[in-house]
Design an enzyme around this catalytic site. Structure first.
Site, PDB file in Angstrom:
ATOM      1  N   GLU A  89       0.851  -1.198   0.000  1.00 55.30           N
ATOM      2  CA  GLU A  89       0.000   0.000   0.000  1.00 55.30           C
ATOM      3  C   GLU A  89       0.879   1.236   0.000  1.00 55.30           C
ATOM      4  OE1 GLU A  89      -3.636   0.277   2.371  1.00 55.30           O
ATOM      5  OE2 GLU A  89      -2.877   2.171   3.150  1.00 55.30           O
ATOM      6  N   GLY A 142     -15.014   5.559   4.187  1.00 52.00           N
ATOM      7  CA  GLY A 142     -14.276   6.764   4.582  1.00 52.00           C
ATOM      8  C   GLY A 142     -14.804   7.277   5.904  1.00 52.00           C
ATOM      9  N   TYR A 169     -11.637  -5.506   9.566  1.00 52.23           N
ATOM     10  CA  TYR A 169     -11.009  -5.051  10.806  1.00 52.23           C
ATOM     11  C   TYR A 169     -10.887  -6.202  11.799  1.00 52.23           C
ATOM     12  CZ  TYR A 169     -12.189  -0.731   8.525  1.00 52.23           C
ATOM     13  OH  TYR A 169     -12.276   0.273   7.582  1.00 52.23           O
ATOM     14  N   LYS A 180     -20.823  -6.886   3.100  1.00 53.37           N
ATOM     15  CA  LYS A 180     -19.967  -6.394   1.996  1.00 53.37           C
ATOM     16  C   LYS A 180     -19.730  -7.517   0.980  1.00 53.37           C
ATOM     17  CE  LYS A 180     -17.084  -3.597   4.993  1.00 53.37           C
ATOM     18  NZ  LYS A 180     -15.963  -2.651   5.109  1.00 53.37           N
ATOM     19  N   LYS A 226       7.936   3.833   1.851  1.00 55.49           N
ATOM     20  CA  LYS A 226       9.368   3.621   2.091  1.00 55.49           C
ATOM     21  C   LYS A 226       9.818   2.355   1.358  1.00 55.49           C
ATOM     22  CE  LYS A 226       9.306   5.679   6.734  1.00 55.49           C
ATOM     23  NZ  LYS A 226       9.645   7.018   6.337  1.00 55.49           N
TER      24      LYS A 226
HETATM   25  P1  FAD Z   1     -18.068   0.372   6.445  1.00 54.43           P
HETATM   26  O1  FAD Z   1     -17.861  -0.999   5.988  1.00 54.43           O
HETATM   27  O2  FAD Z   1     -19.225   1.120   5.874  1.00 54.43           O
HETATM   28  O3  FAD Z   1     -18.182   0.340   8.030  1.00 54.43           O
HETATM   29  C1  FAD Z   1     -18.166   1.555   8.782  1.00 54.43           C
HETATM   30  C2  FAD Z   1     -18.837   1.306  10.119  1.00 54.43           C
HETATM   31  O4  FAD Z   1     -20.238   1.142   9.910  1.00 54.43           O
HETATM   32  C3  FAD Z   1     -18.365   0.053  10.847  1.00 54.43           C
HETATM   33  O5  FAD Z   1     -18.338   0.328  12.226  1.00 54.43           O
HETATM   34  C4  FAD Z   1     -19.444  -0.981  10.520  1.00 54.43           C
HETATM   35  O6  FAD Z   1     -19.563  -1.974  11.526  1.00 54.43           O
HETATM   36  C5  FAD Z   1     -20.679  -0.095  10.464  1.00 54.43           C
HETATM   37  N1  FAD Z   1     -21.727  -0.616   9.582  1.00 54.43           N
HETATM   38  C6  FAD Z   1     -21.573  -1.168   8.358  1.00 54.43           C
HETATM   39  N2  FAD Z   1     -22.773  -1.513   7.847  1.00 54.43           N
HETATM   40  C7  FAD Z   1     -23.701  -1.149   8.753  1.00 54.43           C
HETATM   41  C8  FAD Z   1     -25.116  -1.213   8.831  1.00 54.43           C
HETATM   42  N3  FAD Z   1     -25.841  -1.744   7.836  1.00 54.43           N
HETATM   43  N4  FAD Z   1     -25.755  -0.729   9.930  1.00 54.43           N
HETATM   44  C9  FAD Z   1     -25.045  -0.181  10.959  1.00 54.43           C
HETATM   45  N5  FAD Z   1     -23.695  -0.084  10.956  1.00 54.43           N
HETATM   46  C10 FAD Z   1     -23.046  -0.555   9.872  1.00 54.43           C
HETATM   47  N6  FAD Z   1      -9.853   5.711   4.467  1.00 54.43           N
HETATM   48  C11 FAD Z   1      -9.696   6.695   3.546  1.00 54.43           C
HETATM   49  O7  FAD Z   1     -10.207   7.795   3.735  1.00 54.43           O
HETATM   50  N7  FAD Z   1      -8.951   6.475   2.419  1.00 54.43           N
HETATM   51  C12 FAD Z   1      -8.353   5.291   2.164  1.00 54.43           C
HETATM   52  O8  FAD Z   1      -7.675   5.137   1.143  1.00 54.43           O
HETATM   53  C13 FAD Z   1      -8.496   4.233   3.109  1.00 54.43           C
HETATM   54  N8  FAD Z   1      -7.955   3.005   2.892  1.00 54.43           N
HETATM   55  C14 FAD Z   1      -8.173   1.988   3.787  1.00 54.43           C
HETATM   56  C15 FAD Z   1      -7.641   0.723   3.521  1.00 54.43           C
HETATM   57  C16 FAD Z   1      -7.851  -0.332   4.408  1.00 54.43           C
HETATM   58  C17 FAD Z   1      -7.271  -1.689   4.105  1.00 54.43           C
HETATM   59  C18 FAD Z   1      -8.603  -0.113   5.601  1.00 54.43           C
HETATM   60  C19 FAD Z   1      -8.821  -1.238   6.569  1.00 54.43           C
HETATM   61  C20 FAD Z   1      -9.138   1.141   5.866  1.00 54.43           C
HETATM   62  C21 FAD Z   1      -8.949   2.203   4.970  1.00 54.43           C
HETATM   63  N9  FAD Z   1      -9.478   3.483   5.195  1.00 54.43           N
HETATM   64  C22 FAD Z   1      -9.297   4.489   4.281  1.00 54.43           C
HETATM   65  C23 FAD Z   1     -10.203   3.779   6.437  1.00 54.43           C
HETATM   66  C24 FAD Z   1     -11.741   3.631   6.280  1.00 54.43           C
HETATM   67  O9  FAD Z   1     -12.239   4.549   5.351  1.00 54.43           O
HETATM   68  C25 FAD Z   1     -12.348   3.879   7.658  1.00 54.43           C
HETATM   69  O10 FAD Z   1     -11.979   2.855   8.546  1.00 54.43           O
HETATM   70  C26 FAD Z   1     -13.861   4.077   7.677  1.00 54.43           C
HETATM   71  O11 FAD Z   1     -14.221   4.562   8.977  1.00 54.43           O
HETATM   72  C27 FAD Z   1     -14.659   2.810   7.442  1.00 54.43           C
HETATM   73  O12 FAD Z   1     -14.635   2.433   6.135  1.00 54.43           O
HETATM   74  P2  FAD Z   1     -15.311   1.014   5.696  1.00 54.43           P
HETATM   75  O13 FAD Z   1     -15.284   0.980   4.238  1.00 54.43           O
HETATM   76  O14 FAD Z   1     -14.717  -0.098   6.445  1.00 54.43           O
HETATM   77  O15 FAD Z   1     -16.805   1.301   6.216  1.00 54.43           O
END
Ligand code: FAD
Length: 284
Positions: A17, A109, A142, A162, A269
């Site tokens: 990454e 996000g 996570y 998902k 890096k």
């Molecule tokens: P989601 O899958 O939508 O989950 C978010 C929260 O909502 C979780 O707590 C989940 O349990 C909850 N949830 C999901 N579905 C429901 C539902 N139906 N009802 C109630 N609650 C629900 N961020 C950036 O800004 N840019 C990046 O490039 C980036 N890259 C990342 C790469 C990786 C590998 C990881 C692990 C994270 C990355 N992130 C990035 C961070 C990410 O955007 C944040 O962790 C964000 O808060 C959650 O994104 P998600 O897609 O996991 O969200």
């Protein structure tokens, strides 16, 4: 190449990454970085999208394009939907297409003062839209649960949503103890999450970096690592060496246990990538 195919070979895919470099010449810097990373023949290189609220999302697809066009790399553009409408998302996906992006990590996000939920509440709302547009789609996972969700089992149900929405593989948040990854994997399989899971590893570079990560993503620190940090906190070079050895140990153990994939947070890096690749090349 579609990343979903990377998980069906004889070896455990090791991917990197990177984030769009900040500063005046981000693309020049990205080119140099991609050129260096290409030497290690990663399964793919993923490029973050405005991670940490950096706002530099415009460069993501450009960097993915450079990686593929100039260095023959399989790349993946991250994409967040916080603050997006259906129309703005369609425009972004059209731009991704124009740049030849094939793989997308579909994310929600984080909310910010300028970005709140619009048309997409969760990543599971974004995933079908990206799939329908013809991309290969990954999603975030996570191992210790997402910070907003206090119950890991509930978070895993959201993860299953998902998969059901069309995610083809998962990439995890970093973690510092492999036992957490194996417990998580078991829970995922019990919840009928069957798509490949690539486990995210980040070598520690400084005490501040670790504190930030622990606070931002809720990763827990095992006592071995706490002791290492305490021992070397005033000697950055030794701390980085110890952190790298620790991360390599994690990767070797994950490989021995036959995980689907390993995703290295390179922190831009190339030296970190080089040392990891040299140490684990014959173990994957
Ligand atoms: P989601 O899958 O939508 O989950 C978010 C929260 O909502 C979780 O707590 C989940 O349990 C909850 N949830 C999901 N579905 C429901 C539902 N139906 N009802 C109630 N609650 C629900 N961020 C950036 O800004 N840019 C990046 O490039 C980036 N890259 C990342 C790469 C990786 C590998 C990881 C692990 C994270 C990355 N992130 C990035 C961070 C990410 O955007 C944040 O962790 C964000 O808060 C959650 O994104 P998600 O897609 O996991 O969200």
């Amino acid at each position: 190449m579609f990343i979903s195919e990377a998980f069906s070979g004889d070896h455990i895919p090791l991917s990197f990454e990177i984030f769009p470099p900040k500063g005046e010449l981000p693309l020049d810097e990205a080119k140099t970085l991609l050129g260096q990373l290409a030497q290690f023949d990663p399964a793919f290189v993923s490029v973050t999208y405005s991670a940490g609220g950096s706002g530099n999302d415009a460069a993501t697809a450009q960097i993915a394009e450079i990686g593929t066009q100039e260095y023959g790399l399989t790349t993946m553009a991250h994409l967040t939907c916080m603050g997006a409408t259906h129309q703005s998302m369609q425009e972004t996906l059209d731009q991704f297409k124009e740049r030849g992006v094939q793989n997308v990590l579909a994310l929600r996000g984080d909310p910010s003062p300028t970005k709140q939920i619009e048309d997409f509440a969760f990543a599971s709302d974004l995933i079908p839209v990206v799939r329908k547009a013809g991309f290969c789609v990954g999603a975030a996972a996570y191992p210790e649960g997402h910070v907003d969700c206090l119950d890991l089992q509930v978070d895993i149900e959201h993860l299953k949503a998902k998969q059901d929405a069309g995610a083809q593989f998962l990439v995890t948040q970093l973690f510092f103890e492999n036992r957490i990854a194996y417990d998580f994997l078991e829970r995922c399989r019990a919840a009928r999450i069957r798509i490949p899971i690539s486990f995210g590893i980040m070598p520690i570079m400084s005490k501040d970096q670790v504190s930030r990560m622990v606070f931002l993503c809720g990763a827990s620190l095992p006592s071995t690592l706490v002791k290492l940090i305490a021992k070397w906190e005033d000697d950055e070079e030794s701390l980085q060496k110890a952190g790298l050895e620790y991360a390599i140990g994690q990767i070797e153990d994950l490989a021995k246990n036959g995980v689907d994939g390993i995703h290295l947070y390179t922190m831009n890096k190339p030296e970190v990538a080089r040392q990891v690749c040299e140490a684990v090349a014959d173990k994957l």
